[in-house]
Each structure stands twice: as structure tokens, then as C-alpha cells.
Motif scaffolding. Structure first.
Motif, PDB file in Angstrom:
ATOM      1  N   CYS A   1      75.480  26.092  58.096  1.00  0.00           N
ATOM      2  CA  CYS A   1      74.079  26.260  58.497  1.00  0.00           C
ATOM      3  C   CYS A   1      73.716  27.739  58.351  1.00  0.00           C
ATOM      4  O   CYS A   1      74.583  28.582  58.107  1.00  0.00           O
ATOM      5  N   ASN A   2      72.457  28.069  58.505  1.00  0.00           N
ATOM      6  CA  ASN A   2      72.015  29.461  58.349  1.00  0.00           C
ATOM      7  C   ASN A   2      72.686  30.384  59.364  1.00  0.00           C
ATOM      8  O   ASN A   2      73.047  31.516  59.035  1.00  0.00           O
ATOM      9  N   PHE A   3      72.811  29.914  60.592  1.00  0.00           N
ATOM     10  CA  PHE A   3      73.441  30.733  61.627  1.00  0.00           C
ATOM     11  C   PHE A   3      74.859  31.118  61.199  1.00  0.00           C
ATOM     12  O   PHE A   3      75.267  32.282  61.284  1.00  0.00           O
TER      13      PHE A   3
ATOM     14  N   LYS B   1      76.093  31.109  58.167  1.00  0.00           N
ATOM     15  CA  LYS B   1      76.050  31.958  56.972  1.00  0.00           C
ATOM     16  C   LYS B   1      75.868  33.420  57.359  1.00  0.00           C
ATOM     17  O   LYS B   1      76.549  34.306  56.837  1.00  0.00           O
ATOM     18  N   ILE B   2      74.937  33.660  58.264  1.00  0.00           N
ATOM     19  CA  ILE B   2      74.708  35.037  58.727  1.00  0.00           C
ATOM     20  C   ILE B   2      75.938  35.563  59.450  1.00  0.00           C
ATOM     21  O   ILE B   2      76.379  36.703  59.238  1.00  0.00           O
TER      22      ILE B   2
END
Length: 78
Positions: free
Chosen positions: A62-64, A66-67
Motif C-alpha cells: 500500500c502507499n503507507f 511504500k513510503i
């Protein structure tokens, strides 16, 4: 007591008898603490031979994550 203390120090400094492993996390506080621990060990002529990094994101789903993975990679490279 001094004789016992000397035996203990000699034991932990002997690389054939003792090994030091630091376990950390790939975040700023973990890296800073690890650097301080290694510096303290160096002052006492104790060598850290291994470093384990826990909680490393292998696959970001998810984006979280990935960051978070990008941030972790920065600290792993340090």
C-alpha cells in the motif's frame, strides 16, 4: 573482587569466547542508538561483529508501506 572483574573483562574481550550482536530497527531513533552503542563498545575495546535489522518492509502492499520502505532504505544505507 578485582581478580573476578579482570577475568570477566578478559572473557568478554576474547573473540573466541564472546560475540556481540546488535539488533536495531531501520528508523532514526534505532540508528542513533545503535551508533551510540557501537561508540561505547569501541571505548571499552569491545567489537560488534553482527548487526540485525528488524521490521524491514520487504514488499510494500500500500502507499503507507511504500513510503515507509523508502524511509527504511535510507536508514539501512547509513
Amino acid at each position: 573482587m578485582e581478580d573476578l572483574a579482570e577475568k570477566v573483562v578478559n572473557f568478554i574481550r576474547d573473540p573466541q569466547k564472546s560475540d556481540f550482536i546488535i539488533v536495531t530497527i531501520p528508523r532514526s531513533p534505532g540508528v542513533r542508538q545503535t551508533e551510540r552503542i557501537i561508540k561505547d563498545f569501541d571505548e571499552y575495546q569491545l567489537r560488534v561483529n553482527h548487526l540485525i535489522v528488524n521490521y524491514v518492509i520487504q514488499e510494500a502492499d500500500c502507499n503507507f508501506h511504500k513510503i515507509r520502505k523508502e524511509m527504511q532504505q535510507h536508514y539501512i544505507q547509513v
